[in-house]
Design a protein around this motif. Structure first.
Motif, short mmCIF file in Angstrom:
data_model
loop_
_atom_site.label_atom_id
_atom_site.label_comp_id
_atom_site.label_asym_id
_atom_site.label_seq_id
_atom_site.Cartn_x
_atom_site.Cartn_y
_atom_site.Cartn_z
N GLN A 36 36.29 43.59 34.64
CA GLN A 36 36.18 43.08 36.01
C GLN A 36 35.20 41.92 36.10
OE1 GLN A 36 35.77 45.48 39.40
NE2 GLN A 36 37.44 46.86 38.91
N SER A 50 36.67 38.43 37.13
CA SER A 50 36.20 38.05 38.47
C SER A 50 35.36 36.78 38.43
CB SER A 50 35.38 39.19 39.07
OG SER A 50 36.17 40.34 39.25
N MET A 101 42.79 43.77 50.15
CA MET A 101 41.74 44.77 50.41
C MET A 101 42.09 45.64 51.61
SD MET A 101 38.29 42.48 49.81
CE MET A 101 37.23 43.83 50.29
N PHE A 148 42.45 48.85 36.85
CA PHE A 148 41.23 48.35 37.48
C PHE A 148 40.52 47.27 36.68
CE2 PHE A 148 41.75 52.93 38.25
CZ PHE A 148 41.94 52.93 39.62
N SER A 173 38.82 42.45 40.90
CA SER A 173 39.03 43.12 42.17
C SER A 173 38.81 42.11 43.28
CB SER A 173 38.09 44.32 42.34
OG SER A 173 36.77 43.89 42.56
N THR A 180 30.29 48.25 40.64
CA THR A 180 31.48 48.58 39.86
C THR A 180 31.29 49.86 39.06
OG1 THR A 180 31.96 46.21 39.66
CG2 THR A 180 33.14 47.69 38.18
#
Length: 281
Positions: A91, A95, A121, A152, A156, A208
């Motif tokens: 992530q 990200s 979201m 995941f 995100s 996270t």
């Protein structure tokens, strides 16, 4: 006529005392369950049954921890730790790159794509649970470690939004000067943007890790056997197996909470710096 400066005097002192009293009460309400869980975890079953729950443990015993670790919780801790590390690293990498692209690069439809992605979201996780389960069933990935990680690991919306807003606050002159010196996009991202973003990255890491460490619904659905049980699922199973044996249940709960507490203690300075930066901004 009163000559007391603004913010001093009996009324100001009373307001400050009331504010501190509310904060202390809130802190006690937050910490008390953790302390009670730890106290119960180091009690014997006889002591827990025969004394008040608030009575201090005497003598202190760690047999409850050994029992739950021998019953499979030790493997669940390792699986959860490995899953959390993989997801957090994935992530952060994805990200950071996506947030920099949305913040500092120009391409057709950038803003529309960002807000559409951010709009996901609003979709409850329960809505995507069945389609995700059917997808992994078709691929034959249920009851595997990849079933825990892949949904995941690729960023995100929240992480990308948080980093994008932080990257927008970095002075453009610094990035322009690096480009004039011959730095490419990857050099700027690795050598300038990421080092300047350590506080927000520490905060995002903590968020996270906590979210994935406490993830329950998807691991419960995606993994059926004990081989890849995560800590939340294993703890829930132990609550059923050791019904009314609360010292054992609290030992499992304490083991689940302790790594998160230690993680916050390690990153608390960075988290407070990011909160202060957000407030000043």
């Amino acid at each position: 006529m009163s000559t007391e400066p603004t913010g001093t005097g009996p009324r100001a002192a009373a307001r400050s005392a009331a504010a501190y009293a509310v904060l202390v009460a809130g802190a006690l309400l937050t910490v008390a369950p953790l302390v009670l869980s730890a106290m119960t975890a180091v009690k014997t079953s006889e002591q827990f049954a025969g004394e008040s729950a608030l009575a201090p443990p005497h003598p202190v015993t760690f047999e409850n921890f050994a029992t739950v670790l021998d019953q499979g919780l030790g493997r669940a801790v390792l699986v959860t730790a490995l899953m959390t590390v993989c997801i957090t690293c994935g992530q952060l990498i994805v990200s950071i790159m996506a947030a920099y692209a949305f913040a500092r690069t120009s391409f057709p439809g950038r803003d529309v794509l960002f807000w559409v992605y951010l709009g996901t979201m609003m979709v409850p996780a329960a809505v995507t649970l069945i389609p995700l389960y059917l997808l992994f069933a078709r691929l034959g990935w249920l009851n595997t470690f990849w079933a825990l990680v892949l949904p995941f690991v690729f960023g995100s919306p929240y992480a990308i939004f948080l980093l994008r807003q932080y990257f927008l606050a970095i002075p453009a002159e610094i990035i322009d000067a690096a480009r004039m010196d011959g730095a490419n996009t990857l050099d700027i991202l690795v050598s300038i943007v990421v080092p300047m973003s350590r506080p927000i990255l520490a905060t995002l890491t903590l968020i996270t890790v906590v979210a994935q460490w406490n993830n329950f619904m998807w691991p419960l659905v995606a993994v059926g056997g004990p081989k890849w049980h995560v800590l939340t699922v294993a703890t829930a199973n132990m609550q059923t197996r050791y019904n009314a044996q609360w010292p054992l249940v609290m030992a499992a709960t304490t083991l689940a909470i302790a790594p998160l507490v230690l993680l916050f203690l390690v990153f608390q300075r960075q988290v407070l710096r990011s909160i202060a930066w957000t407030g000043l901004k």
